[in-house]
Design a protein around this motif. Structure first.
Motif, PDB file in Angstrom:
ATOM      1  N   CYS A  31       0.722  -1.094  -0.157  1.00 53.51           N
ATOM      2  CA  CYS A  31       0.066  -0.010  -0.130  1.00 53.51           C
ATOM      3  C   CYS A  31       0.795   1.151  -0.059  1.00 53.51           C
ATOM      4  N   TYR A  34       2.305   1.695  -3.306  1.00 55.37           N
ATOM      5  CA  TYR A  34       1.280   2.202  -4.334  1.00 55.37           C
ATOM      6  C   TYR A  34       1.140   3.841  -4.112  1.00 55.37           C
ATOM      7  N   VAL A 131      -2.956  -7.575  -5.447  1.00 57.09           N
ATOM      8  CA  VAL A 131      -3.350  -6.411  -4.547  1.00 57.09           C
ATOM      9  C   VAL A 131      -4.399  -5.519  -5.124  1.00 57.09           C
ATOM     10  N   ASP A 132      -5.450  -5.554  -4.988  1.00 59.13           N
ATOM     11  CA  ASP A 132      -6.339  -4.826  -5.872  1.00 59.13           C
ATOM     12  C   ASP A 132      -6.537  -3.343  -5.049  1.00 59.13           C
ATOM     13  N   THR A 133      -5.581  -2.334  -5.334  1.00 63.35           N
ATOM     14  CA  THR A 133      -5.520  -1.084  -4.587  1.00 63.35           C
ATOM     15  C   THR A 133      -6.464  -0.189  -5.157  1.00 63.35           C
ATOM     16  N   PHE A 135      -9.703  -0.993  -5.441  1.00 59.97           N
ATOM     17  CA  PHE A 135     -10.961  -1.429  -5.069  1.00 59.97           C
ATOM     18  C   PHE A 135     -11.884  -1.494  -6.196  1.00 59.97           C
ATOM     19  N   GLY A 138     -15.329  -3.119  -5.545  1.00 56.77           N
ATOM     20  CA  GLY A 138     -16.035  -2.721  -4.320  1.00 56.77           C
ATOM     21  C   GLY A 138     -15.065  -3.233  -2.975  1.00 56.77           C
ATOM     22  N   GLN A 139     -14.229  -4.107  -3.232  1.00 63.45           N
ATOM     23  CA  GLN A 139     -13.283  -4.642  -1.860  1.00 63.45           C
ATOM     24  C   GLN A 139     -11.908  -4.905  -2.426  1.00 63.45           C
ATOM     25  N   GLY A 140     -11.301  -4.761  -1.265  1.00 61.08           N
ATOM     26  CA  GLY A 140      -9.658  -4.962  -1.538  1.00 61.08           C
ATOM     27  C   GLY A 140      -9.468  -6.448  -1.754  1.00 61.08           C
ATOM     28  N   ILE A 142      -7.368  -9.630  -2.709  1.00 59.48           N
ATOM     29  CA  ILE A 142      -5.959  -9.991  -2.294  1.00 59.48           C
ATOM     30  C   ILE A 142      -5.959 -11.451  -3.066  1.00 59.48           C
ATOM     31  N   LEU A 168      -5.351 -15.084   5.196  1.00 61.38           N
ATOM     32  CA  LEU A 168      -4.905 -13.628   5.500  1.00 61.38           C
ATOM     33  C   LEU A 168      -5.263 -13.366   6.955  1.00 61.38           C
ATOM     34  N   LYS A 182      -6.314   0.323  11.956  1.00 62.11           N
ATOM     35  CA  LYS A 182      -7.296   0.427  11.222  1.00 62.11           C
ATOM     36  C   LYS A 182      -7.729   1.874  11.055  1.00 62.11           C
TER      37      LYS A 182
END
Lengths: 285, 337
Positions: A31, A34, A131-133, A135, A138-140, A142, A168, A182
């Motif tokens: 992250c 990125y 890793v879908d940075t 989104f 609609g969701q991350g 991996i 995970l 978080k």
């Protein structure tokens, strides 16, 4: 690309039980990379480091980004950078070896095969982590893949990326506390007692839930579930059976031990402040 | 909290001259995880690494870090270590990581970090960077479910004294410096990028109980307490050794003063006799006489550091004992139910 048993294409599927485990640091690192990617770059790629446990699980423990450039089907990877960084990382922790590579984005793209080929020359059967940075769905998402060569006789036809199960569960992150990781800003780290309070509140809430559930089952509002019942009775019976006097003795002894320690530490503290006063007084004389 | 207004470089440059005090250390979650990983993997060996980040006004941002390989006492390796550091910084800059050193981190065992080495390292860093910080992580305490991170810096007045190697009682009194004033603890803030925060929310397990809770509710803290007490006892021994040194010093000082007095009286009597005889009086001061050689005062630095340690252990014991009480009473309540 469903695997059809009657196909003439040969899979070299040697590792059916292969799975991967990602440590939270890797996600954080990806992250961060990125966010810090160069202006024109659409994705970042990098090397994954870790180890392979005897049962075939790939432990992905660490990662670093590798600069690259992509244009119309061509991929240029800074191989020298990759090697420099690898040497540096191995100086710190020689046990971590290359296990694969990562890329941001959803799923495998065209250029990935080329990069994967390069990593295949570094290590047999590398893992490809995406890793879908962005989104995008609609969701991350991996995902981890391994690649198989599809061959017809001796001819290489294509590389097939097959998804492998990815673990995970972030035990390390749990240790630090999701509350801290978080949110975007935490003003203060919780100290001993505050953390304790939070944990106890959670425990209390759980107990409350169990009570409520049991009550509503007894009153017939909720259909009983044998599994839950067994879990509850197991939990209750896991408390050691002690007579009240034995328990009292146990608790009191521990409390006294702790009180003694507290007493000692406060005596020492008093002693320290006294000694300091005396020292300064001695200097005045 | 008010949102920090973005400032241009010019504004920053203009305000640069006023050195604002360092109030907060803001660490990225990434750096925390990296520190923890490094420290934990090598525990119980003590490891160090470098912190990278930015210095923005009263906030020191730590955005990344990298570990140092375990050091070996060797000339050749030292050069290699420096090379490694340069190489790593260069590599990280290529992927746009802040490559501005803001300090270092190190692991510790039960909080036994107050040493002369730490002070020396700090002074070294301080020479190059105006504002630097040392982050201490204690892997042994994290098994209690505590995030044992601390950001420390040396206080300015202590640094002044240290530079001049002045740890005599007189100087300390003059500066009004006591052992509490050596280290300054800086509050830590944690920040995460929005992207990381999104991923963590996504990945957070559904279970209401986390590992952290299990660790906190663990009843057996006796080994930890025992180790803590052992260290405390060792420190107390050290401290009493230091105290003995001082007693010895004061005793020899007073003995010397008595000797000086005796010598002076003798000299005066002699002089009176010479005067009566019409001779030149001998000087009343004789630097070559061993009696006048000043007794070196032992440095108070060690005893200060040990005192710091002791108070640190006391704090830890207090904290853990507090936790223990709550655990015990909770267990009792559970059993009664």
């Amino acid at each position: 690309m469903a695997a059809n048993e009657h196909t003439v294409l040969q899979f070299t599927s040697s590792s059916a039980s292969l799975s991967a485990r990602v440590h939270p640091l890797v996600i954080f690192n990806i992250c961060d990379c990125y966010v810090r990617r160069p202006d024109q770059a659409e994705r970042v790629i990098g090397t994954l480091l870790g180890s392979i446990s005897p049962d075939g699980t790939v432990e992905i423990r660490n990662s670093y980004a590798v600069p690259h450039s992509e244009s119309s089907g061509q991929v240029a990877l800074d191989i020298e950078y990759h090697h420099n960084m690898l040497v540096s990382h191995q100086k710190v922790n020689p046990k971590e070896v290359i296990v694969g590579w990562y890329s941001t984005g959803l799923g495998v793209t065209g250029g990935s095969a080329l990069i994967h080929e390069f990593y295949s020359s570094e290590v047999p059967n590398p893992v490809h982590l995406t890793v879908d940075t962005g989104f995008r769905n609609g969701q991350g998402t991996i995902k981890a893949y391994v690649s198989f060569n599809l061959s017809l006789g001796d001819r290489q036809l294509a590389a097939q990326f097959q998804e492998i199960p990815l673990d995970l569960r972030m035990v390390e992150a749990e240790r630090v506390g999701f509350d801290i990781l978080k949110t975007t800003v935490v003003d203060k780290l919780p100290n001993d007692l505050e953390g304790m309070e939070a944990s106890m509140e959670r425990l209390l809430a759980l107990l409350d839930d169990v009570y409520k559930y049991v009550d509503s089952v007894v009153e017939g509002r909720v259909p009983p579930d044998n599994n839950i019942g067994r879990f509850i009775s197991e939990t209750v019976s896991s408390l050691p059976k002690l007579s009240p006097s034995a328990l009292d003795k146990l608790v009191n002894n521990s409390v006294q031990d702790n009180l003694l320690l507290l007493y000692l530490s406060s005596i020492i503290r008093t002693q320290l402040s006294l000694a300091e006063k005396l020292n300064t007084a001695a200097q005045i004389l | 909290m008010a949102a920090p207004t973005p400032r241009s470089f010019l504004q920053v440059a203009a305000t640069e001259e006023v050195a604002s005090p360092l109030l907060v250390v803001q660490i990225e979650g990434l750096a925390i995880l990296k520190i923890i990983k490094h420290c934990k993997e090598f525990s119980p060996a003590l490891v160090t690494g470098q912190l990278l980040g930015l210095d923005v006004g009263t906030v020191l941002e730590v955005t990344n870090c990298f570990p140092f390989p375990i050091r070996e006492e060797d000339e050749e390796n030292e050069a290699e270590g420096a090379n490694y550091q340069l190489e790593m910084m260069k590599c990280l800059r290529e992927v746009n990581v802040d490559n501005n050193t803001v300090g270092w981190y190190q692991s510790t065992l039960l909080g036994s970090f107050q040493t002369v080495e730490l002070i020396e390292t700090f002074m070294n860093y301080q020479e190059n960077i105006r504002r630097c910080v040392c982050i201490i992580y204690d892997p042994s305490r994290s098994s209690q479910g505590v995030l044992a991170l601390k950001a420390l810096k040396l206080s300015d007045s202590f640094m002044d004294l240290y530079r001049n190697h002045n740890f005599t009682g007189e100087k300390l009194r003059e500066k009004n410096l006591s052992w509490v004033d050596i280290f300054e603890e800086i509050p830590i803030k944690v920040s995460n990028s929005a992207l990381v925060s999104a991923f963590m929310t996504e990945l957070e397990a559904d279970t209401p109980v986390t590992q952290c809770d299990y660790d906190r509710l663990q009843l057996s803290t006796n080994p930890f307490m025992e180790r803590n007490m052992e260290f405390l006892i060792e420190c107390m021994d050290d401290l009493s050794m230091e105290q003995q040194k001082f007693q010895f010093y004061y005793r020899s000082l007073s003995r010397q003063q008595a000797q000086q007095q005796a010598w002076l009286q003798k000299r005066r009597a002699e002089n009176a006799a010479r005067k009566a005889a019409g001779e030149e009086p001998l000087p009343e001061e004789d630097p070559s006489n061993p009696v006048f050689k000043p007794v070196p005062e032992p440095s108070r630095l060690d005893s200060f550091l040990i005192t710091n340690q002791v108070s640190n252990y006391c704090n830890q014991i207090n904290g853990v004992a507090g936790q223990n009480f709550s655990r015990l009473y909770m267990m009792k309540a559970l059993h009664e139910n």
